[in-house]
Design a protein around this motif. Structure first.
Motif, PDB file in Angstrom:
ATOM      1  N   ARG A 259       0.864  -1.180   0.000  1.00 15.49           N
ATOM      2  CA  ARG A 259       0.000   0.000   0.000  1.00 15.49           C
ATOM      3  C   ARG A 259       0.895   1.223   0.000  1.00 15.49           C
ATOM      4  O   ARG A 259       1.753   1.377   0.870  1.00 15.49           O
ATOM      5  N   SER A 260       0.723   2.094  -0.966  1.00 14.65           N
ATOM      6  CA  SER A 260       1.656   3.195  -1.168  1.00 14.65           C
ATOM      7  C   SER A 260       1.524   4.283  -0.113  1.00 14.65           C
ATOM      8  O   SER A 260       0.508   4.399   0.576  1.00 14.65           O
ATOM      9  N   GLN A 261       2.560   5.090  -0.026  1.00 10.86           N
ATOM     10  CA  GLN A 261       2.500   6.311   0.767  1.00 10.86           C
ATOM     11  C   GLN A 261       1.493   7.272   0.149  1.00 10.86           C
ATOM     12  O   GLN A 261       1.322   7.312  -1.068  1.00 10.86           O
ATOM     13  N   ILE A 262       0.789   8.017   0.991  1.00 11.31           N
ATOM     14  CA  ILE A 262      -0.134   9.048   0.509  1.00 11.31           C
ATOM     15  C   ILE A 262       0.246  10.364   1.162  1.00 11.31           C
ATOM     16  O   ILE A 262       0.392  10.448   2.383  1.00 11.31           O
ATOM     17  N   ARG A 263       0.412  11.389   0.349  1.00 14.27           N
ATOM     18  CA  ARG A 263       0.824  12.702   0.844  1.00 14.27           C
ATOM     19  C   ARG A 263      -0.383  13.642   0.872  1.00 14.27           C
ATOM     20  O   ARG A 263      -0.966  13.950  -0.155  1.00 14.27           O
ATOM     21  N   THR A 297      -0.733  22.025   6.957  1.00 10.33           N
ATOM     22  CA  THR A 297       0.311  21.100   7.371  1.00 10.33           C
ATOM     23  C   THR A 297       0.379  19.971   6.359  1.00 10.33           C
ATOM     24  O   THR A 297      -0.646  19.571   5.787  1.00 10.33           O
ATOM     25  N   ARG A 298       1.569  19.487   6.118  1.00 14.77           N
ATOM     26  CA  ARG A 298       1.764  18.366   5.198  1.00 14.77           C
ATOM     27  C   ARG A 298       1.911  17.082   6.006  1.00 14.77           C
ATOM     28  O   ARG A 298       2.677  17.038   6.964  1.00 14.77           O
ATOM     29  N   LEU A 299       1.169  16.058   5.604  1.00  9.15           N
ATOM     30  CA  LEU A 299       1.168  14.778   6.307  1.00  9.15           C
ATOM     31  C   LEU A 299       1.411  13.671   5.290  1.00  9.15           C
ATOM     32  O   LEU A 299       0.590  13.436   4.405  1.00  9.15           O
ATOM     33  N   SER A 300       2.559  13.010   5.415  1.00  5.38           N
ATOM     34  CA  SER A 300       2.897  11.898   4.524  1.00  5.38           C
ATOM     35  C   SER A 300       2.609  10.593   5.251  1.00  5.38           C
ATOM     36  O   SER A 300       3.381  10.161   6.120  1.00  5.38           O
ATOM     37  N   LEU A 301       1.496   9.965   4.920  1.00  5.35           N
ATOM     38  CA  LEU A 301       1.111   8.713   5.552  1.00  5.35           C
ATOM     39  C   LEU A 301       1.921   7.576   4.935  1.00  5.35           C
ATOM     40  O   LEU A 301       2.073   7.502   3.715  1.00  5.35           O
ATOM     41  N   PRO A 302       2.476   6.689   5.746  1.00  6.26           N
ATOM     42  CA  PRO A 302       3.518   5.764   5.275  1.00  6.26           C
ATOM     43  C   PRO A 302       3.009   4.650   4.371  1.00  6.26           C
ATOM     44  O   PRO A 302       1.824   4.319   4.356  1.00  6.26           O
ATOM     45  N   TYR A 303       3.973   4.066   3.633  1.00  2.92           N
ATOM     46  CA  TYR A 303       3.635   2.864   2.875  1.00  2.92           C
ATOM     47  C   TYR A 303       3.641   1.671   3.832  1.00  2.92           C
ATOM     48  O   TYR A 303       4.283   1.672   4.888  1.00  2.92           O
ATOM     49  N   VAL A 304       2.885   0.638   3.443  1.00  4.30           N
ATOM     50  CA  VAL A 304       2.793  -0.589   4.230  1.00  4.30           C
ATOM     51  C   VAL A 304       3.051  -1.767   3.299  1.00  4.30           C
ATOM     52  O   VAL A 304       2.437  -1.877   2.234  1.00  4.30           O
ATOM     53  N   ALA A 305       3.975  -2.650   3.674  1.00  2.50           N
ATOM     54  CA  ALA A 305       4.246  -3.884   2.933  1.00  2.50           C
ATOM     55  C   ALA A 305       3.959  -5.065   3.848  1.00  2.50           C
ATOM     56  O   ALA A 305       4.316  -5.043   5.034  1.00  2.50           O
ATOM     57  N   SER A 306       3.312  -6.084   3.327  1.00  2.00           N
ATOM     58  CA  SER A 306       2.956  -7.235   4.152  1.00  2.00           C
ATOM     59  C   SER A 306       3.127  -8.533   3.384  1.00  2.00           C
ATOM     60  O   SER A 306       3.093  -8.566   2.141  1.00  2.00           O
ATOM     61  N   ALA A 307       3.312  -9.621   4.135  1.00  2.00           N
ATOM     62  CA  ALA A 307       3.385 -10.961   3.560  1.00  2.00           C
ATOM     63  C   ALA A 307       2.662 -11.903   4.504  1.00  2.00           C
ATOM     64  O   ALA A 307       2.823 -11.825   5.735  1.00  2.00           O
ATOM     65  N   GLY A 308       1.857 -12.794   3.931  1.00  2.00           N
ATOM     66  CA  GLY A 308       1.068 -13.694   4.751  1.00  2.00           C
ATOM     67  C   GLY A 308       1.130 -15.129   4.281  1.00  2.00           C
ATOM     68  O   GLY A 308       1.500 -15.417   3.124  1.00  2.00           O
ATOM     69  N   LEU A 309       0.757 -16.034   5.184  1.00  2.00           N
ATOM     70  CA  LEU A 309       0.757 -17.466   4.900  1.00  2.00           C
ATOM     71  C   LEU A 309      -0.511 -18.081   5.463  1.00  2.00           C
ATOM     72  O   LEU A 309      -0.947 -17.738   6.575  1.00  2.00           O
ATOM     73  N   SER A 310      -1.101 -18.986   4.691  1.00  2.00           N
ATOM     74  CA  SER A 310      -2.250 -19.770   5.128  1.00  2.00           C
ATOM     75  C   SER A 310      -1.994 -21.226   4.768  1.00  2.00           C
ATOM     76  O   SER A 310      -1.835 -21.557   3.588  1.00  2.00           O
ATOM     77  N   TRP A 311      -1.939 -22.103   5.796  1.00  2.00           N
ATOM     78  CA  TRP A 311      -1.650 -23.512   5.572  1.00  2.00           C
ATOM     79  C   TRP A 311      -2.729 -24.361   6.218  1.00  2.00           C
ATOM     80  O   TRP A 311      -2.940 -24.300   7.427  1.00  2.00           O
ATOM     81  N   GLN A 312      -3.434 -25.132   5.391  1.00  2.00           N
ATOM     82  CA  GLN A 312      -4.485 -26.000   5.897  1.00  2.00           C
ATOM     83  C   GLN A 312      -3.849 -27.279   6.426  1.00  2.00           C
ATOM     84  O   GLN A 312      -3.539 -28.213   5.680  1.00  2.00           O
ATOM     85  N   GLY A 321      -0.165 -17.029   9.366  1.00  2.00           N
ATOM     86  CA  GLY A 321       0.952 -16.193   9.786  1.00  2.00           C
ATOM     87  C   GLY A 321       1.007 -14.918   8.974  1.00  2.00           C
ATOM     88  O   GLY A 321       0.515 -14.858   7.833  1.00  2.00           O
ATOM     89  N   GLU A 322       1.596 -13.878   9.550  1.00  2.00           N
ATOM     90  CA  GLU A 322       1.668 -12.582   8.863  1.00  2.00           C
ATOM     91  C   GLU A 322       2.857 -11.791   9.391  1.00  2.00           C
ATOM     92  O   GLU A 322       3.178 -11.825  10.599  1.00  2.00           O
ATOM     93  N   VAL A 323       3.501 -11.062   8.499  1.00  2.00           N
ATOM     94  CA  VAL A 323       4.503 -10.075   8.875  1.00  2.00           C
ATOM     95  C   VAL A 323       4.239  -8.835   8.032  1.00  2.00           C
ATOM     96  O   VAL A 323       3.921  -8.938   6.840  1.00  2.00           O
ATOM     97  N   ALA A 324       4.300  -7.667   8.661  1.00  2.17           N
ATOM     98  CA  ALA A 324       4.027  -6.419   7.940  1.00  2.17           C
ATOM     99  C   ALA A 324       4.997  -5.346   8.410  1.00  2.17           C
ATOM    100  O   ALA A 324       5.367  -5.287   9.591  1.00  2.17           O
ATOM    101  N   PHE A 325       5.398  -4.496   7.477  1.00  3.73           N
ATOM    102  CA  PHE A 325       6.307  -3.385   7.771  1.00  3.73           C
ATOM    103  C   PHE A 325       5.626  -2.078   7.384  1.00  3.73           C
ATOM    104  O   PHE A 325       5.106  -1.941   6.278  1.00  3.73           O
ATOM    105  N   THR A 326       5.636  -1.115   8.309  1.00  2.18           N
ATOM    106  CA  THR A 326       5.100   0.217   8.055  1.00  2.18           C
ATOM    107  C   THR A 326       6.239   1.221   8.126  1.00  2.18           C
ATOM    108  O   THR A 326       6.928   1.305   9.149  1.00  2.18           O
ATOM    109  N   ASP A 327       6.443   1.969   7.054  1.00  2.00           N
ATOM    110  CA  ASP A 327       7.578   2.890   6.978  1.00  2.00           C
ATOM    111  C   ASP A 327       7.234   4.228   7.633  1.00  2.00           C
ATOM    112  O   ASP A 327       6.985   5.230   6.956  1.00  2.00           O
ATOM    113  N   TRP A 328       7.270   4.238   8.969  1.00  2.00           N
ATOM    114  CA  TRP A 328       6.923   5.436   9.713  1.00  2.00           C
ATOM    115  C   TRP A 328       7.983   6.530   9.624  1.00  2.00           C
ATOM    116  O   TRP A 328       7.796   7.607  10.221  1.00  2.00           O
ATOM    117  N   SER A 329       9.073   6.310   8.916  1.00  6.04           N
ATOM    118  CA  SER A 329      10.077   7.369   8.785  1.00  6.04           C
ATOM    119  C   SER A 329       9.521   8.585   8.048  1.00  6.04           C
ATOM    120  O   SER A 329      10.132   9.663   8.084  1.00  6.04           O
TER     121      SER A 329
END
Length: 461
Positions: A259-263, A297-312, A321-329
């Motif tokens: 999910r991209s950054q939005i300015r 005021t300018r607000l740059s909302l961060p991008y979010v990258a995620s990866a998930g797993l589903s195993w029956q 399972g899930e791991v996600a990174f949010t670029d709060w920089s």
């Protein structure tokens, strides 16, 4: 493409189309009562669907068996057979408290007011909705309405940290149309837009006593002659999102999403209230500052990258399972610029860093009518101890969640869920010596919070 999807795609439109479209309309109608409180790290929100929240978001990027997962991965649109929809409603009940041992002006004068505020994080009602429809043998589309970012903290106007924060609110409404292409029987890719509205309120007291003393205004008393400033602004902005879902066999699914950054360029009105002793009026008359007008005021909302797993793992049990990174920089500072050239910028440093979410969960299909979900997650905070402030008293949080889903008819199910969020004590160590804080003073203490979330979701298939 699986044969069942081919048959549905060739069999004509669903008679439930009007009902599922109504789910999106209902979510938009709920916007006037949509009050947000940050429940993920920073001021992010993830509670777009109960199906995902009930596993603490484990597997959210790798699941496509209902419209509930569309907000997490646009490739999830490809899992629809005909059309389906979901509406989630969350009631968020936070509990917050803080204790400050030191609150002084930049002139080292003690600041009056409560040093032990409570319940400053606001209760919230948060809806979310998604709808998917099959377009052809290989193509599907969907749209989701969510609130990916939001916060709500309110303190008494006379509390000891009032020069840093009184009211802080951010509400976003994200409308995301998506399209998905099934490249093969095992691989689906999706992409879409984010059409996002943001609106916010920021307010704090102004220490006219300290400012007046610096400029030798007769009778100026630091910490005793307060004014008030309130800034309200909004903006529309556009971003994008993309994702893929890969199913190498019938039991395993892997998904990634972006999910991209939005300015946002938030513009609106600023209102000043002067003190009753006349110090602010004297300063305004001499400098031309502290006059109502426009600000941004300018607000740059961060991008979010995620990866998930589903195993029956078995016919009834699915491990997630899930791991996600949010670029709060992208949240380096909060700076309000005023149209009045005599009014200096209001500046607050944050210097946030990126943060990770790690989640594990499970889904258990007891029979054709009952499904149980549960999960846990660690959601890391981007905040730094040196710049954590009362507006966003953020901390790494632990999620524990569960739900039960009951299929009422062949096309309708209802799901009830509960989540517990636990925040550790974190320090607030704001110094008047730090750039931007010179007129706010020194505020040192700790903050603590936790929250309960009650949720209901209706799914139409």
């Amino acid at each position: 493409m699986p044969q069942s999807k081919r048959l549905v795609a060739q069999g004509g439109g669903s008679t439930r189309g009007g009902a599922t479209c109504a789910v999106i309309v209902l979510a938009v109608q709920l916007v006037p009562i949509w009050n947000t409180t940050a429940q993920a790290a920073g001021f992010a929100l993830r509670e777009y669907s109960l199906s995902a929240a009930s596993t603490s978001f484990a597997g959210a990027s790798a699941t496509d068996d209902s419209a509930a997962f569309l907000p997490f991965n646009p490739a999830a649109a490809g899992g629809v057979q005909d059309d389906d929809a979901q509406l989630t409603l969350n009631l968020i009940l936070p509990s917050s408290r803080a204790s400050f041992g030191l609150a002084t002006t930049s002139a080292s004068t003690s600041i009056s007011g409560s040093t032990r505020p409570e319940d400053f994080i606001q209760q919230a009602v948060e809806p979310g909705a998604s709808w998917r429809i099959r377009l052809s043998d290989r193509w599907a589309a969907g749209v989701s309405v969510s609130a990916p970012w939001g916060l709500g903290t309110v303190y008494d106007r006379t509390w000891a940290g009032r020069y840093y924060a009184v009211e802080s609110r951010l509400l976003t409404v994200n409308i995301a149309p998506d399209i998905a292409w099934q490249v093969s029987d095992s691989l689906t890719i999706g992409a879409g837009l984010q059409v996002q509205y943001a609106t916010g309120v920021l307010s704090n007291a102004i220490d006219f006593g300290t400012i007046g003393a610096l400029f030798s205004i007769p009778g100026a008393l630091p910490g005793q002659q307060d004014g008030f400033a309130e800034f309200r602004a909004d903006d529309w902005a556009i971003g994008y999102r993309a994702g893929l879902l890969w199913k190498p066999d019938d039991r395993l699914a892997l998904g990634v999403a972006w999910r991209s950054q939005i300015r946002h360029d938030l513009r609106g009105d600023v209102d000043f209230s002067l003190d009753t002793a006349g110090v602010g009026a004297a300063l305004s008359g001499a400098s031309g500052a502290f006059i109502d007008g426009k600000a941004r005021t300018r607000l740059s909302l961060p991008y979010v990258a995620s990866a998930g797993l589903s195993w029956q793992a078995t016919d009834k049990l699915t491990i997630l399972g899930e791991v996600a990174f949010t670029d709060w920089s992208s949240i380096d500072e909060l700076r309000i610029s005023f149209s009045n050239p005599s009014q200096p910028d209001s500046f607050q440093a944050y210097g946030w860093s990126g943060a990770w979410l790690y989640a594990m969960g499970a889904k258990y299909d007891h029979d054709s009518d009952w499904t149980f979900r549960a999960g846990a997650a660690i959601d890391g905070s981007p905040a730094r101890n040196a710049t954590r402030d009362p507006r966003i008293p953020d901390a790494t949080r632990t999620w524990l969640s569960a739900s039960v889903e009951r299929r009422i008819t062949t096309s309708t199910s209802i799901q009830l869920g509960y989540a517990r969020l636990m925040f550790p004590d974190e320090p607030i160590n704001l110094s008047a010596a730090r750039s931007g804080n010179e007129l706010r003073g020194t505020l040192i203490g700790t903050t603590d919070a936790d929250a309960d979330m009650l949720s209901i979701q209706i799914t139409l298939r």
